[in-house]
Design an enzyme around this catalytic site. Structure first.
Site, PDB file in Angstrom:
ATOM      1  N   HIS A   1     -23.994   7.475   9.541  1.00  0.00           N
ATOM      2  CA  HIS A   1     -22.285   7.523   8.255  1.00  0.00           C
ATOM      3  C   HIS A   1     -22.425  10.191   7.994  1.00  0.00           C
ATOM      4  O   HIS A   1     -23.344   9.605   8.509  1.00  0.00           O
ATOM      5  CB  HIS A   1     -21.971   7.341   7.731  1.00  0.00           C
ATOM      6  N   GLY A   2     -21.130  10.205   7.875  1.00  0.00           N
ATOM      7  CA  GLY A   2     -20.764  11.080   7.173  1.00  0.00           C
ATOM      8  C   GLY A   2     -21.625  11.728   6.217  1.00  0.00           C
ATOM      9  O   GLY A   2     -21.461  10.147   5.160  1.00  0.00           O
TER      10      GLY A   2
ATOM     11  N   THR B   1     -17.394  17.260   8.932  1.00  0.00           N
ATOM     12  CA  THR B   1     -17.049  18.809   9.351  1.00  0.00           C
ATOM     13  C   THR B   1     -15.927  18.667   8.990  1.00  0.00           C
ATOM     14  O   THR B   1     -15.381  18.418   9.139  1.00  0.00           O
ATOM     15  CB  THR B   1     -17.595  18.274  10.483  1.00  0.00           C
TER      16      THR B   1
ATOM     17  N   TYR C   1      -8.305   0.991   1.423  1.00  0.00           N
ATOM     18  CA  TYR C   1      -9.624   2.852   0.524  1.00  0.00           C
ATOM     19  C   TYR C   1      -9.051   4.102   0.878  1.00  0.00           C
ATOM     20  O   TYR C   1      -9.003   5.156   0.790  1.00  0.00           O
ATOM     21  CB  TYR C   1     -10.894   2.274   0.223  1.00  0.00           C
TER      22      TYR C   1
ATOM     23  N   ASP D   1      19.972   4.042 -19.081  1.00  0.00           N
ATOM     24  CA  ASP D   1      20.105   3.599 -17.720  1.00  0.00           C
ATOM     25  C   ASP D   1      20.795   2.343 -17.750  1.00  0.00           C
ATOM     26  O   ASP D   1      21.148   1.473 -18.099  1.00  0.00           O
ATOM     27  CB  ASP D   1      18.394   2.458 -17.708  1.00  0.00           C
TER      28      ASP D   1
HETATM   29  C1  SPV Z   1      13.638  -0.576 -13.648  1.00  0.00           C
HETATM   30  O1  SPV Z   1      12.059  -0.534 -13.537  1.00  0.00           O
HETATM   31  O2  SPV Z   1      14.444   0.380 -13.788  1.00  0.00           O
HETATM   32  C2  SPV Z   1      13.895  -1.978 -12.997  1.00  0.00           C
HETATM   33  C3  SPV Z   1      13.151  -3.506 -13.723  1.00  0.00           C
HETATM   34  O3  SPV Z   1      15.336  -1.827 -13.384  1.00  0.00           O
HETATM   35  S1  SPV Z   1      13.524  -3.636 -15.459  1.00  0.00           S
HETATM   36  O4  SPV Z   1      13.751  -2.870 -16.304  1.00  0.00           O
HETATM   37  O5  SPV Z   1      12.530  -4.486 -16.039  1.00  0.00           O
HETATM   38  O6  SPV Z   1      15.192  -3.958 -15.381  1.00  0.00           O
HETATM   39 MG    MG Z   2      16.670  -0.428 -13.033  1.00  0.00          MG
END
Ligand code: SPV
Ligand code: MG
Length: 431
Positions: free
Chosen positions: A89-90, A122, A43, A204
């Site tokens: 406690h605060g 404080t 936490y 990607d």
């Molecule tokens: C990403 O988050 O880019 C990863 C995981 O490589 S995955 O998209 O599942 O390949």
């Molecule tokens: Mg990736």
């Protein structure tokens, strides 16, 4: 003399703490609770000194008669073992997730007639500065970098969430929830290639280059303290990878995960629907070895990601690779799957653990999303990464807002769906 208990979870004693001790002392014998690391990190921020050092620090304070190691944030162990007459406690725990602790304490005290005394917290400029200094310390490379290894030792499972900007970093850093009387938060951040690329409107495919990825990491680091795991894609050319390892280490990144693919990398969730080539065991082991040789600290981790299940090469291939990559120096193994059912992930983990009890296992339960963290931990998983859910929730929300503005030619209709302006500004810390 009455038994007075107060819990500390600080690495630095300031006038606020001394004030609490003074007030407690007026009421009786003072026992200071030192929250254990494991309880603390659920936490509060991560400690900058060890549990033992904190105990020593509190023990040395004038007015403290005894130090008790508190293992439960909710005080159940305190009440059971000490039955203090008074808890001090605060008064700063009345709102937010911490109010659950307060309610539990009040309930427990009521059972035997104990009393809660709250002291005005404080909050002056000096105290605020100490707080900022502690945060700053945690964000320093030498503290942040080693934290992932520390967390793996401390947590049944290291909960990691994707971040691709300062704002998503802040969400990863600050989100704390209370559930069934327990507080929880994320431990680490994942800088996903998918989400970092998506945020830039790019595919990607390792198109977003390392300079740009480093810029993203720096944006996140500016406003957070939690450890960072970088999705390093294939790691690129070995000759480049060794330089990147050094850069990441220097910045304070805790780990890079590289996947055993070569050529044009596509996202794993496409599986065999697109052409993807796996590197040979020898080629990838060589890259791991070179990275480990380049590394200068003991903190940094190079984690090998195995794509055999994604590319339907079978369990035996995945396990053979895991064995070889660990032998080449990998500090962890990430096993990926795009099946809805976690069975093949469980099978891999169980079989891997038969010959390797220690090397951390990482999983990304995007497809097999019904599995819980506890189930994964019971199969030997150490790190769970929620790799893209923040991006996938933000994108449709923004798209819906854009459509509403266009349809209604004004902002009124969408306003009730939006975070109030006052709230969005309070997300950001001011100096
Ligand atoms: C990403 O988050 O880019 C990863 C995981 O490589 S995955 O998209 O599942 O390949
Ligand atoms: Mg990736």
């Amino acid at each position: 003399m009455k038994k007075v208990y107060t819990c500390f979870c600080t690495d630095v004693i300031h006038e606020g703490h001394l004030n609490i001790i003074n007030e407690a002392k007026k009421l009786g014998t003072v026992i200071v609770g030192s929250l254990s690391d494991a309880a603390l990190i659920r936490y509060n921020r991560f400690p900058t000194i060890s549990e033992e050092e904190r105990i020593k620090l509190y023990r040395g304070l004038e007015g403290v008669d005894k130090v008790f190691i508190q293992n439960s944030i909710m005080y159940d162990d305190v009440i059971k073992e000490l039955r203090p007459d008074i808890i001090v406690h605060g008064d700063n725990w009345k709102d937010g997730p911490e109010s659950a602790i307060r309610e539990n304490v009040l309930k427990l005290l009521k059972e035997y007639g104990g009393e809660l005394v709250e002291i005005p917290y404080t909050r002056n400029d000096k105290v605020k500065k100490i707080d900022r200094q502690l945060n700053e310390k945690l964000a320093m490379p030498e503290y942040r970098r080693k934290r992932l290894r520390q967390l793996i030792e401390m947590c049944p499972v290291v909960k990691t969430i994707e971040a691709h900007s300062g704002l998503t970093g802040l969400i990863a850093e600050k989100t704390v929830v209370e559930e069934n009387g327990k507080l929880d938060q994320f431990d680490a951040m994942w800088v996903s290639s998918l989400c970092d690329s998506t945020a830039k409107g790019k595919p990607d495919i390792e198109l977003v280059d390392m300079s740009s990825r480093l810029r993203t990491i720096d944006d996140i680091m500016e406003v957070t303290t939690k450890p960072i795991i970088l999705d390093g894609d294939t790691g690129g050319l070995t000759e480049h990878f060794v330089y990147n390892v050094r850069t990441l280490e220097r910045m304070g990144v805790s780990a890079v995960i590289i996947e055993d693919k070569k050529g044009l990398k596509k996202n794993s969730l496409f599986g065999t629907e697109v052409k993807q080539t796996q590197a040979t065991i020898e080629e990838f082991s060589e890259k791991i070895r070179a990275g480990k040789e380049a590394q200068l600290t003991d903190d940094f981790m190079i984690i090998a990601r195995i794509e055999s299940l994604i590319l339907e090469q079978g369990m035996e291939d995945a396990l053979a690779r895991a064995k070889a990559f660990v032998a080449a120096g990998a500090d962890g193994i990430m096993i990926h799957s795009r099946k809805k059912d976690p069975a093949e992930i469980f099978e891999f983990c169980d079989k891997f653990r038969e010959f390797d009890k220690k090397t951390p296992i990482v999983v990304v339960p995007t497809s097999f999303n019904s599995v819980t963290e506890d189930e994964l931990a019971s199969h030997g998983v150490n790190i769970v990464i929620y790799a893209n859910q923040l991006t996938r929730s933000a994108f449709p929300a923004m798209q819906k807002t854009a459509e509403s503005l266009l349809r209604n030619h004004r902002a009124l209709e969408v306003d009730s769906e939006l975070m109030p302006f006052k709230e969005i500004i309070t997300l950001i810390d001011e100096l």
